[in-house]
Write an enzyme that holds these catalytic residues in place. Structure first.
Site, PDB file in Angstrom:
ATOM      1  N   LYS A   1       0.838  -1.212   0.000  1.00 38.92           N
ATOM      2  CA  LYS A   1       0.000   0.000   0.000  1.00 38.92           C
ATOM      3  C   LYS A   1       0.873   1.263   0.000  1.00 38.92           C
ATOM      4  O   LYS A   1       0.676   2.154  -0.806  1.00 38.92           O
ATOM      5  CB  LYS A   1      -0.931   0.023   1.234  1.00 38.92           C
ATOM      6  CG  LYS A   1      -1.905  -1.137   1.303  1.00 38.92           C
ATOM      7  CD  LYS A   1      -2.820  -1.041   2.512  1.00 38.92           C
ATOM      8  CE  LYS A   1      -2.122  -1.100   3.850  1.00 38.92           C
ATOM      9  NZ  LYS A   1      -1.429  -2.371   4.158  1.00 38.92           N
TER      10      LYS A   1
ATOM     11  N   ARG B   1     -10.000   1.407   8.651  1.00 33.04           N
ATOM     12  CA  ARG B   1      -9.507   0.070   8.928  1.00 33.04           C
ATOM     13  C   ARG B   1     -10.546  -0.784   9.653  1.00 33.04           C
ATOM     14  O   ARG B   1     -10.260  -1.902  10.040  1.00 33.04           O
ATOM     15  CB  ARG B   1      -8.286   0.201   9.815  1.00 33.04           C
ATOM     16  CG  ARG B   1      -7.103  -0.580   9.333  1.00 33.04           C
ATOM     17  CD  ARG B   1      -5.971  -0.233  10.280  1.00 33.04           C
ATOM     18  NE  ARG B   1      -4.832  -1.029  10.070  1.00 33.04           N
ATOM     19  CZ  ARG B   1      -3.771  -0.636   9.363  1.00 33.04           C
ATOM     20  NH1 ARG B   1      -3.751   0.518   8.760  1.00 33.04           N
ATOM     21  NH2 ARG B   1      -2.740  -1.422   9.269  1.00 33.04           N
TER      22      ARG B   1
ATOM     23  N   ARG C   1      11.509  -5.869   4.589  1.00 34.89           N
ATOM     24  CA  ARG C   1      11.317  -4.417   4.521  1.00 34.89           C
ATOM     25  C   ARG C   1      12.289  -3.684   5.444  1.00 34.89           C
ATOM     26  O   ARG C   1      12.537  -4.093   6.572  1.00 34.89           O
ATOM     27  CB  ARG C   1       9.885  -4.058   4.927  1.00 34.89           C
ATOM     28  CG  ARG C   1       9.722  -2.521   5.038  1.00 34.89           C
ATOM     29  CD  ARG C   1       8.305  -2.067   5.143  1.00 34.89           C
ATOM     30  NE  ARG C   1       7.574  -2.718   6.199  1.00 34.89           N
ATOM     31  CZ  ARG C   1       6.260  -2.685   6.298  1.00 34.89           C
ATOM     32  NH1 ARG C   1       5.554  -2.054   5.378  1.00 34.89           N
ATOM     33  NH2 ARG C   1       5.656  -3.289   7.281  1.00 34.89           N
TER      34      ARG C   1
ATOM     35  N   ARG D   1      10.906  -2.192  11.364  1.00 34.40           N
ATOM     36  CA  ARG D   1       9.819  -1.773  12.257  1.00 34.40           C
ATOM     37  C   ARG D   1       9.609  -2.795  13.368  1.00 34.40           C
ATOM     38  O   ARG D   1       9.668  -3.998  13.131  1.00 34.40           O
ATOM     39  CB  ARG D   1       8.511  -1.609  11.447  1.00 34.40           C
ATOM     40  CG  ARG D   1       8.326  -0.220  10.884  1.00 34.40           C
ATOM     41  CD  ARG D   1       7.192  -0.099   9.887  1.00 34.40           C
ATOM     42  NE  ARG D   1       5.929  -0.718  10.280  1.00 34.40           N
ATOM     43  CZ  ARG D   1       4.840  -0.724   9.505  1.00 34.40           C
ATOM     44  NH1 ARG D   1       4.878  -0.119   8.316  1.00 34.40           N
ATOM     45  NH2 ARG D   1       3.737  -1.298   9.908  1.00 34.40           N
TER      46      ARG D   1
ATOM     47  N   ARG E   1      -1.219  -9.004  12.961  1.00 35.99           N
ATOM     48  CA  ARG E   1      -1.769  -7.950  12.101  1.00 35.99           C
ATOM     49  C   ARG E   1      -2.649  -8.542  11.001  1.00 35.99           C
ATOM     50  O   ARG E   1      -3.679  -7.961  10.638  1.00 35.99           O
ATOM     51  CB  ARG E   1      -0.627  -7.115  11.496  1.00 35.99           C
ATOM     52  CG  ARG E   1      -0.055  -6.111  12.489  1.00 35.99           C
ATOM     53  CD  ARG E   1       1.355  -5.698  12.164  1.00 35.99           C
ATOM     54  NE  ARG E   1       1.509  -5.064  10.877  1.00 35.99           N
ATOM     55  CZ  ARG E   1       2.673  -4.947  10.227  1.00 35.99           C
ATOM     56  NH1 ARG E   1       3.774  -5.413  10.775  1.00 35.99           N
ATOM     57  NH2 ARG E   1       2.721  -4.345   9.068  1.00 35.99           N
TER      58      ARG E   1
END
Ligand code: AP5
Ligand code: MG
Length: 218
Positions: free
Chosen positions: A13, A88, A127, A161, A172
């Site tokens: 996203k 969300r 990431r 992160r 998540r």
């Protein structure tokens, strides 16, 4: 254009939003980036959000909706925006409808990024995120920075992160299926959803997304 981007964690996203926002000349509004900026600055809002984020849970609506509304009230979002990570859940989707109705505005489309779960885990594991601006993200295999450990855009330090551990990603994903997926049905009933595959190279996905949004707007 007023667009909502939806898809599981790691779907791309944020990566796509950066290109789409530039192509469409609208601001990229990511509630995750706004929370991380607040955490970085040590604000009260950041302190409220941090423990939920680290646990992979949603930050409570009363905090999130107020923050999103404040951001959408900024002059650069008056004519359009690309929302990433908001709404969300259904309560947030209804709140967004109300915010837009108060302005006599409406959404033009909801872009739903589809991706198999094993790919999500692979994308998130690799990431690396910029500490100065979390909208700047890289990947150890697919999008390497020019200088190891440094952001190409601003030179900020790259880090992993805290919520990108495999255990928290699983959490998540569970929250995504339970809380966020129902908003796709909510927007389908309004005829707003276009679903595209988020697989393939970043530029291919951007092209697919632009085609889908053009068709939707036509
Ligand atoms: P948020 O920051 O929104 O995280 P998320 O939804 O879990 O999504 P991610 O940022 O992890 O993934 P992404 O889809 O942006 O993928 P990316 O482009 O980086 O939210 C974090 C937390 O904040 C939440 O858990 C919650 O606690 C809180 N929060 C935020 N909004 C909230 C709200 N509205 N209500 C309540 N709480 C909220 O890509 C991932 C990786 O893949 C990158 O390394 C990238 O380089 C790579 N990649 C991207 N595209 C490709 C491609 N095509 N091929 C190969 N690699 C690719
Ligand atoms: Mg993101």
């Amino acid at each position: 254009m007023r667009i909502v981007l939806v898809g599981p964690p790691g779907a791309g996203k944020g990566t796509q939003a950066a290109y789409l926002a530039e192509n469409l000349s609208i601001p990229h509004v990511s509630t995750g980036d706004l929370f991380r900026a607040n955490i970085g600055q040590g604000t009260a809002l950041g302190k409220q959000a941090q423990e939920y984020m680290n646990a992979g849970e949603l930050v409570p609506d009363e905090v999130t909706i107020g923050m999103a509304k404040d951001r959408l009230d900024q002059p650069d979002a008056a004519e359009g925006f690309l929302l990433d990570g908001f709404p969300r859940n259904l309560a947030q989707a209804e709140a967004l409808d109300q915010i837009l109705a108060e302005r006599g505005a409406h959404l033009d489309g909801v872009l739903d990024l589809e991706i198999p779960e094993d790919q999500v885990v692979q994308r998130i594991a690799g990431r690396r995120t910029c500490r100065t601006d979390s909208a700047h993200t890289f990947h150890v295999d697919h999008k390497r920075p020019q200088v190891a450990g440094r952001c190409d855009e601003c030179g900020g330090e790259l880090y992993q992160r805290a919520d990108d551990s495999e255990e928290t990603v699983r959490k998540r994903l569970e929250v995504y299926h339970r809380e966020t997926e129902p908003i796709i049905g909510f927007y389908q009933a309004k005829g707003l959803v276009v679903t595209i595959s988020a697989m393939g190279r970043v530029a291919e996905v951007t092209e697919r997304a632009m085609d889908a949004l053009r068709t939707k707007a036509a």
